[in-house]
Scaffold this motif. Sequence first.
Motif, PDB file in Angstrom:
ATOM      1  N   TYR A 169       0.847  -1.207   0.000  1.00 25.10           N
ATOM      2  CA  TYR A 169       0.000   0.000   0.000  1.00 25.10           C
ATOM      3  C   TYR A 169       0.880   1.254   0.000  1.00 25.10           C
ATOM      4  N   TYR A 170       1.850   1.304   0.911  1.00 21.91           N
ATOM      5  CA  TYR A 170       2.670   2.521   1.013  1.00 21.91           C
ATOM      6  C   TYR A 170       3.636   2.673  -0.161  1.00 21.91           C
ATOM      7  N   LYS A 203       3.027   1.438  -3.299  1.00 23.02           N
ATOM      8  CA  LYS A 203       2.429   1.463  -4.634  1.00 23.02           C
ATOM      9  C   LYS A 203       1.163   2.294  -4.793  1.00 23.02           C
ATOM     10  N   TYR A 204       0.343   2.407  -3.766  1.00 23.96           N
ATOM     11  CA  TYR A 204      -0.917   3.127  -4.028  1.00 23.96           C
ATOM     12  C   TYR A 204      -1.427   3.933  -2.844  1.00 23.96           C
ATOM     13  N   ASN A 205      -0.504   4.404  -2.007  1.00 24.19           N
ATOM     14  CA  ASN A 205      -0.915   5.254  -0.884  1.00 24.19           C
ATOM     15  C   ASN A 205      -1.698   6.464  -1.395  1.00 24.19           C
ATOM     16  N   SER A 206      -2.917   6.601  -0.922  1.00 22.86           N
ATOM     17  CA  SER A 206      -3.749   7.765  -1.253  1.00 22.86           C
ATOM     18  C   SER A 206      -5.009   7.675  -0.402  1.00 22.86           C
ATOM     19  N   HIS A 248      -8.811  10.212  -8.874  1.00 21.06           N
ATOM     20  CA  HIS A 248      -7.584   9.750  -9.520  1.00 21.06           C
ATOM     21  C   HIS A 248      -7.316   8.263  -9.262  1.00 21.06           C
ATOM     22  N   HIS A 249      -6.455   7.722 -10.088  1.00 18.61           N
ATOM     23  CA  HIS A 249      -6.196   6.283 -10.136  1.00 18.61           C
ATOM     24  C   HIS A 249      -5.868   5.687  -8.759  1.00 18.61           C
ATOM     25  N   LEU A 250      -4.892   6.283  -8.068  1.00 13.76           N
ATOM     26  CA  LEU A 250      -4.450   5.695  -6.812  1.00 13.76           C
ATOM     27  C   LEU A 250      -5.567   5.698  -5.771  1.00 13.76           C
ATOM     28  N   SER A 251      -6.319   6.767  -5.738  1.00 10.66           N
ATOM     29  CA  SER A 251      -7.402   6.852  -4.757  1.00 10.66           C
ATOM     30  C   SER A 251      -8.456   5.785  -5.051  1.00 10.66           C
ATOM     31  N   LEU A 254      -7.918   2.957  -6.525  1.00 16.81           N
ATOM     32  CA  LEU A 254      -7.318   1.662  -6.186  1.00 16.81           C
ATOM     33  C   LEU A 254      -7.436   1.410  -4.678  1.00 16.81           C
ATOM     34  N   ALA A 255      -7.061   2.425  -3.897  1.00 19.93           N
ATOM     35  CA  ALA A 255      -7.100   2.294  -2.445  1.00 19.93           C
ATOM     36  C   ALA A 255      -8.535   2.098  -1.967  1.00 19.93           C
TER      37      ALA A 255
END
Length: 404
Positions: free
Chosen positions: A44-45, A47-50, A57-60, A62-63
């Motif tokens: 998580y931290y 690759k996709y922390n958000s 947006h993409h990361l948010s 994903l999370a």
Amino acid sequence: MTLAEIRKQFPILEQQVNGKPLIYFDNGATAQKPLAVIHSIDDYYQKYNSNIHRGVHHLSQLATNRYEESRDILQKFVNARKNYEIIFTAGTTGGINLVASSFGKKFLDKGDEVIISAMEHHSNIVPWQMICEERGANLRVIPINDKGELIYEEYIKLLSHRTKLVAITHISNTMGTINPVRKMIVNAHEIGAKVLIDAAQSVPHMKLDVQELDCDFLVFSAHKMFGPTGVGVLYGKEELLNEMPPYQGGGDMIKEVTFEKTTYNCLPHKFEAGTPNIAGGIATAEAVKFMNEVGFDFIEHQEHELLTYATKRLSEIEGVRIIGTSSNKASVISFVVAGTHPFDVGTLLDQMGIAVRTGHHCTQPLMNFFGIPGTIRASFAFYNTKEEVDVFIAAIKKAIMMLS
Ligand code: 7TS
């Protein structure tokens, strides 16, 4: 998975403490984490922390997806009807405080009663004392017998039209006693009371089904079931949660805010104000998957073996008194040793690489009942072994010799 394969998933167990192989018998306080959980947090931290529930947006996204997937996995884990009956909290303590405050404000009035038991953790005592005081309600306590079991007739006597809620631990963290919660829920419902189950100590050891139990609330902590600290779950029945006011105000729990009036979000968000422990929530799903992979048949079998074996071996040691001797127990053994203080025994065990908990275990009223300052507590998980129990027994004998 074999026991050796399971242990490989817990690298922390491979170390030496004070020059001796670590024996971790403090699982009741917190359990160790398998690689899947550790990697999930790292992932998580890296690759996709958000933040969740707010970004396009993409990361948010994903999370958010991973966090909500975790809720679904937890829903299945306890067999809740709806995923929004699963509220993420900071832990068991967080869940109980939420219910005490929110349910208490809505449903507790002067003269009403909340029933708990004499074996509760402070987390399931103090929040009820606080809300009872605020609302003019009274706290009633189910007494226990010398074996550390609830006196069921006394429970029945306490139930009345004044009872609004029964808050009971499923398994005593100090003694391991398994309470007959299914029956207790039936009896409470007969007089119209709601029931909260503190499952902090049961969720790592047995398969729970909230529909079968028919509990109104159930709370637990991820860290005692091989997940991260700072995360917990409150399960609540949809109708009840909908009737209850929000616990904390803030972001995510609102529908619309104006300075004149705010409307609240739907479940589960109504009870999830602010940015949560996102990595922790996601990693909790990995803990569930891991337990399912190990399997509750294996877990129950292994822990039963450890409990039976350790109880037998401990009972053979002169001066040892086991606190909590119910025939229906989870893999927790508390004991005292004549002429010694639990702290001294615990310190000597630590010098021999053995981690146990000593003290009152946040159950001071229970210690008062038994007339002792504290106990030494060994609490086993499925990754513990009989060989570790043998080393533990020899270490206790040695400690007794050193202290006498
Ligand atoms: N309820 C029970 C039955 C517990 O065993 C514990 C923690 C809690 C509530 C509180 O959980 P938390 O995760 O919110 O802190 N019990 C213990 C213990 O036995 N040793 O350390 C913590």
